[in-house]
Design a protein around this motif. Structure first.
Motif, mmCIF file in Angstrom:
data_model
loop_
_atom_site.group_PDB
_atom_site.id
_atom_site.type_symbol
_atom_site.label_atom_id
_atom_site.label_comp_id
_atom_site.label_asym_id
_atom_site.label_seq_id
_atom_site.Cartn_x
_atom_site.Cartn_y
_atom_site.Cartn_z
ATOM 1 N N VAL A 46 13.037 43.317 63.795
ATOM 2 C CA VAL A 46 13.023 42.922 65.207
ATOM 3 C C VAL A 46 13.041 44.148 66.109
ATOM 4 O O VAL A 46 12.280 44.229 67.088
ATOM 5 N N ALA A 47 13.887 45.121 65.794
ATOM 6 C CA ALA A 47 13.969 46.337 66.609
ATOM 7 C C ALA A 47 12.646 47.086 66.611
ATOM 8 O O ALA A 47 12.197 47.600 67.653
ATOM 9 N N HIS A 48 12.011 47.160 65.461
ATOM 10 C CA HIS A 48 10.713 47.827 65.363
ATOM 11 C C HIS A 48 9.669 47.113 66.216
ATOM 12 O O HIS A 48 8.901 47.751 66.954
ATOM 13 N N ARG A 49 9.649 45.788 66.142
ATOM 14 C CA ARG A 49 8.684 45.011 66.932
ATOM 15 C C ARG A 49 8.943 45.149 68.432
ATOM 16 O O ARG A 49 8.000 45.147 69.235
ATOM 17 N N LYS A 50 10.205 45.267 68.823
ATOM 18 C CA LYS A 50 10.553 45.392 70.230
ATOM 19 C C LYS A 50 10.389 46.832 70.749
ATOM 20 O O LYS A 50 10.627 47.108 71.914
ATOM 21 N N LYS A 51 9.998 47.749 69.877
ATOM 22 C CA LYS A 51 9.813 49.165 70.226
ATOM 23 C C LYS A 51 11.113 49.794 70.715
ATOM 24 O O LYS A 51 11.128 50.593 71.658
#
Length: 218
Positions: free
Chosen positions: A94-99
């Motif tokens: 999720v953190a990766h997708r949210k940048k």
């Protein structure tokens, strides 16, 4: 949103920033907080979480992720605990997708393989697989926390690289960045002078190397 000081910090390594913090008498080196990969690099402003022992019934360990803005560094204070994790693969994805810029943990994480696969920067004391679910819970968000004996407040500037993490208090960031840039340019000049044939002693004397980290008089 552009943040000039985040961009300035991203051009500096943690060793240089550490020297600047020392020069100004600021404790911002996050002791024993290490990257899960030496290739990780991270720069951004702190979005903090404070954990505590789970209540009965227990509270949540990770639903805060939906509130974290793009470009932030997630800073998780689990009191240095090494027996339960507060970060794993779902949060990494999720953190990766949210940048989100990266995650810093005073404690441990698990599911290292995914953060390596995605190139998502995670900095922690160590990694182990035991979940923190029903063992710890979120006590507060966006409050001052302790990360490796350094105080981190919401909005503080964090920089991470292969050597670890430094936290730069927002109220001192202009002075710290200016000092770090001065150190960086002087050290570059020393290297250039040595390549041009000067001795290291001569180059260090010319560019006042031994005074670069000397604490400023108060």
């Amino acid at each position: 949103m552009n943040d000039a000081n985040v961009e300035r910090a991203a051009r500096l390594d943690t060793a240089t920033l550490s020297d600047a913090l020392d020069k100004l008498g600021i404790n911002g080196q996050c002791y024993r907080i290490k990257p899960r990969s030496s290739s990780f690099r991270m720069t951004g402003r702190a979005w903090t979480i404070k954990y505590g022992p789970a209540a009965n019934p227990p509270g949540t360990v990770g639903d805060y992720i939906d509130e974290v803005p793009e470009g932030s560094v997630l800073v998780l204070d689990n009191d240095g605990r090494d027996d339960v994790t507060v970060w794993g693969d779902i949060l990494t994805e999720v953190a990766h997708r949210k940048k989100i810029a990266g995650t810093v943990i005073d404690g441990i994480n698990r599911d290292v393989s995914l953060c390596l696969e995605l190139g998502y920067p995670v900095y922690s004391r160590e990694s182990w697989m035991r979940t923190g679910k029903d063992r710890v819970q979120v006590e507060a968000s966006n409050v001052p926390v302790n990360i490796g004996n350094a105080r981190v407040c919401p909005g503080d500037l964090l920089r991470g690289d292969a050597d670890g993490v430094v936290a730069i208090p927002k109220e001192h960031e202009e002075a710290v960045l200016a000092a770090a840039e001065q150190i960086h340019y002087a050290e570059d000049a020393i290297r250039h002078a040595v390549r041009e044939g000067k001795s290291l002693r001569e180059a260090r004397e010319q560019f006042r190397y031994h005074q670069l980290q000397t604490p400023e008089a108060t």
